[in-house]
Motif scaffolding. Structure first.
Motif, PDB file in Angstrom:
ATOM      1  N   CYS A  32       0.757  -1.013  -0.085  1.00 19.37           N
ATOM      2  CA  CYS A  32      -0.047   0.191   0.069  1.00 19.37           C
ATOM      3  C   CYS A  32       0.705   1.291   0.087  1.00 19.37           C
ATOM      4  CB  CYS A  32      -0.960  -0.044   1.273  1.00 19.37           C
ATOM      5  SG  CYS A  32       0.168   0.445   2.784  1.00 19.37           S
ATOM      6  N   ALA A  33       0.057   2.541  -0.182  1.00 20.28           N
ATOM      7  CA  ALA A  33       0.937   3.674  -0.190  1.00 20.28           C
ATOM      8  C   ALA A  33       1.080   4.387   1.215  1.00 20.28           C
ATOM      9  CB  ALA A  33       0.286   4.648  -1.210  1.00 20.28           C
ATOM     10  N   GLY A  34       2.287   4.892   1.453  1.00 22.18           N
ATOM     11  CA  GLY A  34       2.162   5.355   2.844  1.00 22.18           C
ATOM     12  C   GLY A  34       1.724   6.970   2.936  1.00 22.18           C
ATOM     13  N   PHE A  35       2.132   7.928   3.895  1.00 18.25           N
ATOM     14  CA  PHE A  35       1.770   9.001   3.990  1.00 18.25           C
ATOM     15  C   PHE A  35       2.304  10.021   2.955  1.00 18.25           C
ATOM     16  CE2 PHE A  35       0.800   7.478   8.160  1.00 18.25           C
ATOM     17  CZ  PHE A  35      -0.385   8.158   8.522  1.00 18.25           C
ATOM     18  N   ALA A  36       3.455   9.831   2.496  1.00 16.92           N
ATOM     19  CA  ALA A  36       4.215  10.726   1.595  1.00 16.92           C
ATOM     20  C   ALA A  36       3.873  10.835   0.410  1.00 16.92           C
ATOM     21  CB  ALA A  36       6.006  10.554   1.722  1.00 16.92           C
ATOM     22  N   ASN A  37       3.826   9.837  -0.357  1.00 14.27           N
ATOM     23  CA  ASN A  37       3.714   9.483  -1.854  1.00 14.27           C
ATOM     24  C   ASN A  37       2.577   8.442  -2.133  1.00 14.27           C
ATOM     25  OD1 ASN A  37       3.502   9.639  -4.583  1.00 14.27           O
ATOM     26  ND2 ASN A  37       5.710  10.368  -4.659  1.00 14.27           N
ATOM     27  N   ARG A  38       1.278   8.855  -2.694  1.00  9.70           N
ATOM     28  CA  ARG A  38       0.530   7.717  -2.882  1.00  9.70           C
ATOM     29  C   ARG A  38       0.926   6.854  -4.085  1.00  9.70           C
ATOM     30  NH1 ARG A  38      -4.619   9.378  -2.694  1.00  9.70           N
ATOM     31  NH2 ARG A  38      -4.133  11.585  -2.209  1.00  9.70           N
ATOM     32  N   SER A  39       1.939   7.276  -4.930  1.00  9.42           N
ATOM     33  CA  SER A  39       2.109   6.580  -6.084  1.00  9.42           C
ATOM     34  C   SER A  39       3.497   5.626  -5.728  1.00  9.42           C
ATOM     35  CB  SER A  39       2.594   7.677  -7.017  1.00  9.42           C
ATOM     36  OG  SER A  39       3.838   8.203  -6.464  1.00  9.42           O
ATOM     37  N   VAL A  40       3.790   5.637  -4.506  1.00  5.12           N
ATOM     38  CA  VAL A  40       4.950   4.753  -4.119  1.00  5.12           C
ATOM     39  C   VAL A  40       4.427   3.632  -3.260  1.00  5.12           C
ATOM     40  CG1 VAL A  40       7.180   4.546  -3.029  1.00  5.12           C
ATOM     41  CG2 VAL A  40       6.668   6.607  -4.396  1.00  5.12           C
ATOM     42  N   LEU A  41       4.377   2.320  -3.637  1.00 11.65           N
ATOM     43  CA  LEU A  41       3.944   1.252  -2.672  1.00 11.65           C
ATOM     44  C   LEU A  41       5.043   0.831  -1.968  1.00 11.65           C
ATOM     45  CD1 LEU A  41       1.359  -0.344  -5.455  1.00 11.65           C
ATOM     46  CD2 LEU A  41       0.853   1.469  -3.633  1.00 11.65           C
ATOM     47  N   ARG A  42       4.603   0.107  -0.565  1.00 10.45           N
ATOM     48  CA  ARG A  42       5.402  -0.557   0.190  1.00 10.45           C
ATOM     49  C   ARG A  42       5.015  -1.600   0.665  1.00 10.45           C
ATOM     50  NH1 ARG A  42       5.710   3.098   5.712  1.00 10.45           N
ATOM     51  NH2 ARG A  42       3.490   3.526   5.667  1.00 10.45           N
ATOM     52  N   SER A  43       5.573  -2.656   1.021  1.00  4.80           N
ATOM     53  CA  SER A  43       5.142  -3.915   1.422  1.00  4.80           C
ATOM     54  C   SER A  43       5.081  -3.966   2.851  1.00  4.80           C
ATOM     55  CB  SER A  43       6.067  -5.153   0.691  1.00  4.80           C
ATOM     56  OG  SER A  43       6.119  -5.288  -0.408  1.00  4.80           O
ATOM     57  N   LEU A  44       4.060  -4.544   3.525  1.00  4.91           N
ATOM     58  CA  LEU A  44       4.031  -4.740   4.908  1.00  4.91           C
ATOM     59  C   LEU A  44       3.934  -6.099   5.335  1.00  4.91           C
ATOM     60  CD1 LEU A  44       1.122  -2.140   5.570  1.00  4.91           C
ATOM     61  CD2 LEU A  44       3.425  -1.736   5.742  1.00  4.91           C
ATOM     62  N   PRO A  45       4.683  -6.589   6.502  1.00  5.79           N
ATOM     63  CA  PRO A  45       4.805  -7.713   6.841  1.00  5.79           C
ATOM     64  C   PRO A  45       3.202  -8.113   7.668  1.00  5.79           C
ATOM     65  CG  PRO A  45       5.997  -6.392   8.100  1.00  5.79           C
ATOM     66  CD  PRO A  45       5.470  -5.703   6.959  1.00  5.79           C
ATOM     67  N   ALA A  46       3.144  -9.691   7.858  1.00  7.83           N
ATOM     68  CA  ALA A  46       1.789 -10.031   8.435  1.00  7.83           C
ATOM     69  C   ALA A  46       1.737  -9.297   9.667  1.00  7.83           C
ATOM     70  CB  ALA A  46       1.809 -11.403   8.577  1.00  7.83           C
ATOM     71  N   SER A  47       2.830  -9.054  10.345  1.00  7.36           N
ATOM     72  CA  SER A  47       2.558  -8.446  11.731  1.00  7.36           C
ATOM     73  C   SER A  47       2.401  -7.188  11.784  1.00  7.36           C
ATOM     74  CB  SER A  47       4.152  -8.592  12.660  1.00  7.36           C
ATOM     75  OG  SER A  47       5.260  -7.715  11.664  1.00  7.36           O
ATOM     76  N   ALA A  48       2.306  -6.471  10.595  1.00  2.64           N
ATOM     77  CA  ALA A  48       1.734  -4.986  10.736  1.00  2.64           C
ATOM     78  C   ALA A  48       0.283  -4.847  10.599  1.00  2.64           C
ATOM     79  CB  ALA A  48       2.531  -4.271   9.682  1.00  2.64           C
ATOM     80  N   ILE A  49      -0.410  -5.927  10.318  1.00  7.03           N
ATOM     81  CA  ILE A  49      -1.870  -6.149  10.210  1.00  7.03           C
ATOM     82  C   ILE A  49      -2.525  -6.014  11.383  1.00  7.03           C
ATOM     83  CG2 ILE A  49      -3.865  -7.358   9.121  1.00  7.03           C
ATOM     84  CD1 ILE A  49      -1.539  -6.266   6.881  1.00  7.03           C
ATOM     85  N   ASN A  50      -3.429  -5.253  11.520  1.00  9.75           N
ATOM     86  CA  ASN A  50      -4.313  -4.961  12.756  1.00  9.75           C
ATOM     87  C   ASN A  50      -3.457  -4.872  14.309  1.00  9.75           C
ATOM     88  OD1 ASN A  50      -6.918  -5.251  11.691  1.00  9.75           O
ATOM     89  ND2 ASN A  50      -6.739  -7.520  11.506  1.00  9.75           N
ATOM     90  N   ASP A  51      -2.447  -4.122  13.945  1.00  8.89           N
ATOM     91  CA  ASP A  51      -1.577  -3.844  15.005  1.00  8.89           C
ATOM     92  C   ASP A  51      -1.875  -2.498  15.655  1.00  8.89           C
ATOM     93  OD1 ASP A  51      -0.459  -2.138  13.132  1.00  8.89           O
ATOM     94  OD2 ASP A  51       1.657  -2.283  13.279  1.00  8.89           O
ATOM     95  N   GLY A  52      -2.663  -1.718  15.373  1.00  6.66           N
ATOM     96  CA  GLY A  52      -3.131  -0.484  16.102  1.00  6.66           C
ATOM     97  C   GLY A  52      -2.609   0.849  15.317  1.00  6.66           C
ATOM     98  N   TYR A  53      -1.721   0.427  14.351  1.00  9.35           N
ATOM     99  CA  TYR A  53      -0.979   1.774  13.625  1.00  9.35           C
ATOM    100  C   TYR A  53      -1.498   1.520  12.224  1.00  9.35           C
ATOM    101  CZ  TYR A  53       2.299   4.975  12.078  1.00  9.35           C
ATOM    102  OH  TYR A  53       3.021   6.018  11.099  1.00  9.35           O
ATOM    103  N   CYS A  54      -1.864   2.773  11.669  1.00  9.95           N
ATOM    104  CA  CYS A  54      -2.364   2.854  10.345  1.00  9.95           C
ATOM    105  C   CYS A  54      -1.095   3.129   9.299  1.00  9.95           C
ATOM    106  CB  CYS A  54      -3.275   3.989  10.208  1.00  9.95           C
ATOM    107  SG  CYS A  54      -4.099   4.089   8.628  1.00  9.95           S
ATOM    108  N   ASP A  55      -0.660   2.125   8.738  1.00  9.13           N
ATOM    109  CA  ASP A  55       0.457   2.040   7.710  1.00  9.13           C
ATOM    110  C   ASP A  55      -0.043   2.419   6.317  1.00  9.13           C
ATOM    111  OD1 ASP A  55       2.921   1.072   9.266  1.00  9.13           O
ATOM    112  OD2 ASP A  55       1.257  -0.646   9.713  1.00  9.13           O
ATOM    113  N   CYS A  56      -1.326   2.085   6.151  1.00 11.96           N
ATOM    114  CA  CYS A  56      -2.096   2.713   4.759  1.00 11.96           C
ATOM    115  C   CYS A  56      -3.167   3.748   4.963  1.00 11.96           C
ATOM    116  CB  CYS A  56      -2.293   1.175   4.369  1.00 11.96           C
ATOM    117  SG  CYS A  56      -1.182  -0.197   4.039  1.00 11.96           S
TER     118      CYS A  56
END
Length: 819
Positions: A32-56
Motif C-alpha cells: 500500500c501507499a504511505g503518507f508521503a506519496n500515494r504513487s509509491v507502494l511499500r510491502s507490509l509484513p503480516a505483523s503490521a496487520i491490525n497492530d493498531g497503527y495505520c500504515d496505509c
C-alpha cells in the motif's frame, strides 16, 4: 431503499465479513501507499496487520479490525492530502466510495465511525450527518476551476519562457564556441608574439646600451686606464659617491634622509651587467656580487627590464638589490644647478635604508692620519689575512669584533682622504657655532624669565663678503630668530656632509665585494673599477667642475691631505691644492684630461676669490647668514646642458631610437593584452547570460531564467518578508523599504524527493541570539503569477514560505491533480 442506504448496507455487510475472516495470523503481506506519496507502494509484513497503527492511510487495508485508520482517507486525515476532484481512483476491494464524491474512497473501518466523511453522510447511519454536498461540491468545483485556470496560464507562460531560453541558449552557446575555438586562441597567440617582441626590443636596447657604455669607457681607458692606479680609481669612485650623496640631500627631496646607498654606483654596475646582493651593509658592512651572463639567463632579462625602465623614467631610477627595485621619486635640483631640459634630475639614490650610520648631531669624521680609500684594512696591511678570514666565515655570521673592525676600518678610510679632510674645517666651525648659538639662546630664555629690562647682549655680526670695516660697525640687537635660522642652515649643511659619508660608506662596501669577487685577478679588477668609475660619474650627474675637483684630489699630487688639516687657526680650502690647475704626465699620458683641466680653471676662477671664514678666533663672531663657501664648504652642483662632460658621454645620447622601439612594442603588447582581456570578459558575460556552463544556475531547462533577480514579498504579523532570486531573503518591519534582518543568501532550488515539489533555499543569514544562523525555505506550487502566499517560523530562526509561480505548472502538477 435509497441509494445511500443501500450502499451503507452493502458496506456494513462487507465490514462484518472482513471482521470475521481477517486476522493477523492469516493475513498475507500486503502492499500500500504511505503518507508521503500515494504513487509509491511499500510491502507490509503480516505483523503490521491490525497492530493498531495505520500504515496505509489512503485505503486502511492494514487495519480492518482496529479502526486505527478511521478518518484517515482522502478528505479527512491531517497530513494526508486529499485526492483532487476529477482524479480517477480505482477503489480496492472492501472499500466504500462516497456516492456524490467519486474521488472519496473510504476503508471499511471508517463506516459508521461517527465521522461524516462523505458530504451527504452516506458513510454514517441515516440522520447522523447533514447533507452539505452543495457547498462542498461547489468549493471543489471552484478549486478545480482555479487549478485548471492557473495551470493553463502558468504552463503557457512557462512554455514561452523556456522556449525563449532555449533560443537564447542555442545562440549563446554558438557565440561561446566561436570565442573559445577561434577568438581566444588567436588573441593568445598575438599576446605571446607581442611578449617576444617586447623581450627582443628590451634586449636590443640593453645590448645597444652596453655598446654605448663600452664606447664611452674605451675613451676613458685611452686617456687614463693605463696610468691610473687601482687605489686612485677606487678613490675616484668613492669620492664621487660622497659628492652624489651631498647633492642628493641638498636637492630638497624629503625622502633622501632615509636612503643611504650610492645609486650612481649601483646604476653603473647595472650598465656592466652585474649587481650587488646586500646581506646587511648597515650591520655587517659587507655585500656579495652577482653577474648576468651576456649569453642569456633570467638575470640578464632582469637587467634589461631595469635599464629600459630607467631610460623611460629618468626621474625614478632603480636597480637590483635589497629594496632597490622600488626606486624613489626624483628630488628637485639645487639652487645652483641648471634648469636645462637636458639635465636629468636624479632621485635621492635608492629606496633602501642600509646604513644607520652616524646618527649623532656632531659630524662623525675620525681625523686619524691615513692614505687613500682602500678595502677597509689598517694602514700598511694589504688585507690578505682579513680577506681570507671573510672567505672562511662566508657561511656564518661574523663576530661582533669583526663587524666592528670592518666598520672602524671603513670609517678611518673615509676620514683620511682629501675630500673628507676638506670638510673637516667646516664641520668643526659649524659645530662650534651651533654650540655658541645654543648657549646664547639658552641665556636669552633665562634672562627673559628674570626681567624684560635686562640689557641685551651685544654680539658682533658679519656676513661673508663684507669689508673688514663692517666688523667695526655698531652691532645690531640680539635676534633669536636670526640665530635660529643660522643654526638651521648649519644643520642642513652638516646633514649634506653626513649623507655624503653614508654614500661613501656604501660605495666602499660594494667595492670591497667586487674585489673579493675578483680574488687575485687584479687586471680584471682594475678594468671593472675603471668602467665603474666612468659610469658612476655619468650617473652621479655632478658638474664637470665637481668631477675636476675629485680628479685632482684623487689622482694628482702626493700630499694626502690639504693644508687645512695642518692649520688649526685658519680654513684653507681645497682650492689651495687644486688652483691653479696643472697637468701631470705619466708614461706619456697627460693627466687630467684636458676638458677637466678647463673645468678646474673655471672652478678656480669662481671660488678662489671667496675668502673662507676663520675656523676659530674671536668668540663673539657670529654670521647671520650661511652662504655657499662658508668655511670652505661648497654644495655640489648638477650637470648642465653645456657642461664639458657632455662631450665625453655623447655615445650615451644615441639610444633614443632603441627606447622608442621598446615603447612601441610595449604599446602593442598592451593593446594585445587589452583585446585578450576583452575577449575573456566577453566569454564570462556570455556564460553568465545563460547561468554558467558547468552548473547552470537557471536549472537544466532554464525554468528560473524568467525569475532571475526578481524579488517577492508578503506581509505576516508586524513584518514584511522579501525573497530575491539569486540574492538574499530579508525580514523588515512593515513600511520599511531598506535595511532589515538578513534571512540568508540564495542557495539554490531543488525538488523534494518524495513529493516532487520545488523547494527554494536561502542560508547563512544573520545569526540568532543563542541560536542558529537564519535560513529561509520556499515551497512552490502552480500559479498564474509568481507571488508569496504565506510566511511562518515553525522553528527558531527557520522561516518557511509558500509561493505560487508559473514555473511549477509542469506535467507533474497536471498529472498529480488530474487536470
Amino acid at each position: 431503499i435509497t441509494m445511500p442506504s443501500l450502499a451503507k448496507f452493502l458496506a456494513t455487510s462487507l465490514l462484518v465479513a472482513a471482521t470475521v475472516h481477517v486476522s493477523a495470523d492469516d493475513q498475507a503481506p500486503i502492499r500500500c501507499a504511505g503518507f508521503a506519496n500515494r504513487s509509491v507502494l511499500r510491502s507490509l509484513p503480516a505483523s503490521a496487520i491490525n497492530d493498531g497503527y495505520c500504515d496505509c492511510p489512503h485505503d486502511g487495508q492494514d487495519e480492518p479490525d482496529t479502526g486505527a485508520c478511521a478518518g484517515s482517507v482522502d478528505g479527512g486525515w491531517a497530513g494526508v492530502p486529499a485526492a483532487d476532484s476529477g482524479q480517477e481512483i480505482n477503489p480496492p476491494s472492501a472499500h466504500f466510495q462516497c456516492p456524490q464524491q467519486p474521488n472519496v474512497v473510504l476503508p471499511l473501518s471508517r463506516i459508521s465511525d461517527g465521522i461524516c466523511d462523505c458530504c451527504d453522510g452516506a458513510d454514517e447511519p441515516d440522520g447522523a450527518c447533514a447533507d452539505g454536498c452543495e457547498q462542498v461540491l461547489a468549493a471543489e468545483r471552484a478549486a478545480r476551476a482555479k487549478a485548471e485556470a492557473d495551470f493553463a496560464a502558468g504552463s503557457q507562460k512557462r512554455a514561452g519562457e523556456m522556449a525563449e531560453f532555449a533560443t537564447l541558449l542555442k545562440e549563446t552557446v554558438a557565440e561561446i564556441e566561436q570565442v573559445t575555438k577561434d577568438e581566444l586562441p588567436r588573441l593568445e597567440a598575438e599576446v605571446k608574439s607581442a611578449d617576444v617582441e617586447v623581450r627582443n626590443a628590451k634586449l636590443s636596447y640593453m645590448n645597444g646600451r652596453f655598446a654605448a657604455v663600452k664606447a664611452t669607457v674605451s675613451d676613458a681607458i685611452k686617456e687614463i686606464g693605463g696610468v691610473a692606479t687601482l687605489e686612485e680609481i677606487r678613490t675616484l669612485i668613492v669620492t664621487t659617491c660622497h659628492l652624489a650623496g651631498e647633492l642628493a640631500d641638498a636637492s630638497g627631496d624629503s625622502q633622501s634622509r632615509n636612503k643611504s646607498t650610492c645609486l650612481p654606483l649601483r646604476l653603473a654596475g647595472l650598465d656592466l651587467a652585474f649587481v650587488w646582493e646586500d646581506e646587511d651593509i648597515g650591520d655587517e658592512y659587507k655585500a656579495t656580487i652577482r653577474r648576468a651572463e651576456v649569453t642569456g639567463g633570467g638575470m640578464l632579462m632582469e637587467v634589461a627590464e631595469l635599464l629600459v625602465k630607467n631610460a623611460q623614467n629618468g626621474n625614478r631610477m632603480v636597480t637590483l638589490g635589497k629594496d632597490d627595485s622600488k626606486g624613489s621619486d626624483v628630488g628637485s635640483t639645487s639652487s645652483s644647478s641648471s634648469s636645462s631640459s637636458y639635465q636629468r634630475d636624479h632621485d635621492t639614490y635608492g629606496d633602501d635604508d642600509y646604513h644607520r650610520y652616524h646618527d649623532d648631531d656632531e659630524y662623525p669624521y675620525d681625523e686619524d692620519e691615513g692614505g687613500d680609500y682602500h678595502r677597509g684594512e689598517d694602514d700598511g696591511d694589504e688585507g690578505g689575512d682579513d680577506a681570507a678570514d671573510e672567505g672562511d666565515q662566508a657561511a656564518e655570521s661574523d663576530s661582533d669584533e669583526n663587524k666592528e673592525a670592518r666598520r672602524d676600518a671603513i670609517t678611518t678610510s673615509i676620514a683620511s682622504v682629501r675630500l673628507s679632510a676638506s670638510r673637516s674645517p667646516f664641520v668643526s666651525q659649524a659645530n662650534a657655532l651651533k654650540e655658541k648659538i645654543d648657549s646664547l639662546l639658552s641665556e636669552s630664555e633665562g634672562d627673559d624669565a628674570e626681567s624684560d629690562d635686562d640689557d641685551e647682549k651685544d654680539v658682533s655680526t658679519s656676513t661673508e663678503g663684507e669689508d673688514a670695516s663692517d666688523g667695526d660697525a655698531e652691532d645690531p640687537a640680539f635676534d633669536p630668530q636670526t640665530l635660529q635660522m643660522t643654526r638651521g642652515a648649519l644643520d642642513r649643511r652638516l646633514q649634506h656632509v653626513q649623507k655624503g659619508t653614508s654614500f661613501a660608506t656604501s660605495a666602499l662596501v660594494l667595492l670591497n665585494a667586487l674585489e673579493n669577487d675578483h680574488g687575485n685577478d687584479l687586471d680584471d679588477l682594475k678594468r671593472d673599477m675603471l668602467n665603474l668609475a666612468v659610469m658612476t660619474i655619468y650617473h652621479s650627474q655632478l658638474s664637470a667642475g665637481d668631477i675636476a675637483e675629485l680628479f685632482y684630489l684623487a689622482m694628482m699630487g702626493s700630499d694626502s691631505a690639504p693644508a687645512a688639516e695642518k692649520s688649526e687657526g685658519t680654513c684653507v680650502s681645497i682650492y689651495g691644492v687644486i688652483c691653479p690647475p696643472t697637468m701631470e704626465t705619466r708614461s706619456g699620458v697627460d693627466l687630467p684630461p684636458s676638458l677637466l683641466v678647463e673645468a678646474a680653471k673655471a672652478r678656480c676662477g669662481e671660488r678662489v676669490a671667496i675668502g673662507a671664514t676663520e675656523c676659530s678666533g674671536d668668540p663673539s663672531y657670529l654670521p647671520n647668514t650661511i652662504s655657499d663657501g662658508f668655511s670652505g664648504y661648497f654644495v655640489p652642483q648638477y650637470f648642465s646642458e653645456d657642461d664639458a662632460l657632455g662631450e665625453f658621454y655623447v655615445s650615451m645620447k644615441d639610444l633614443s631610437e632603441l627606447v622608442d622601439r621598446v615603447s612601441e612594442a610595449e604599446k602593442n603588447k598592451r593593446d594585445r593584452d587589452s583585446a585578450l582581456n576583452q575577449a575573456r570578459n566577453k566569454l564570462r558575460n556570455l556564460e553568465d547570460k545563460i547561468g554558467g556552463r558547468d552548473e547552470p544556475k537557471f536549472g537544466a531547462d532554464g525554468e528560473l531564467y524568467g525569475m532571475r533577480d526578481s524579488c517577492h514579498s508578503v506581509e505576516s504579523g508586524k513584518y514584511e518578508y522579501e525573497v530575491c532570486i539569486f540574492q538574499k531573503a530579508t525580514q523588515r518591519d512593515k513600511g520599511e523599504k531598506t535595511g532589515g534582518t538578513n534571512l540568508g543568501q540564495w542557495l539554490g532550488m531543488s525538488r523534494d524527493e518524495e513529493t516532487g515539489q520545488r523547494v527554494m533555499k536561502w542560508n547563512k543569514g544573520t545569526k540568532c541570539w543563542n541560536g542558529p544562523a537564519r535560513s529561509a525555505t520556499v515551497y512552490l506550487t502552480c500559479g498564474a503569477e509568481t507571488k508569496l502566499l504565506t510566511a511562518d517560523e515553525p522553528s527558531t530562526c527557520e522561516y518557511v514560505f509558500t509561493m505560487e509561480s508559473h514555473i511549477a505548472c509542469d506535467y507533474e502538477f497536471k498529472r498529480e491533480h488530474g487536470l
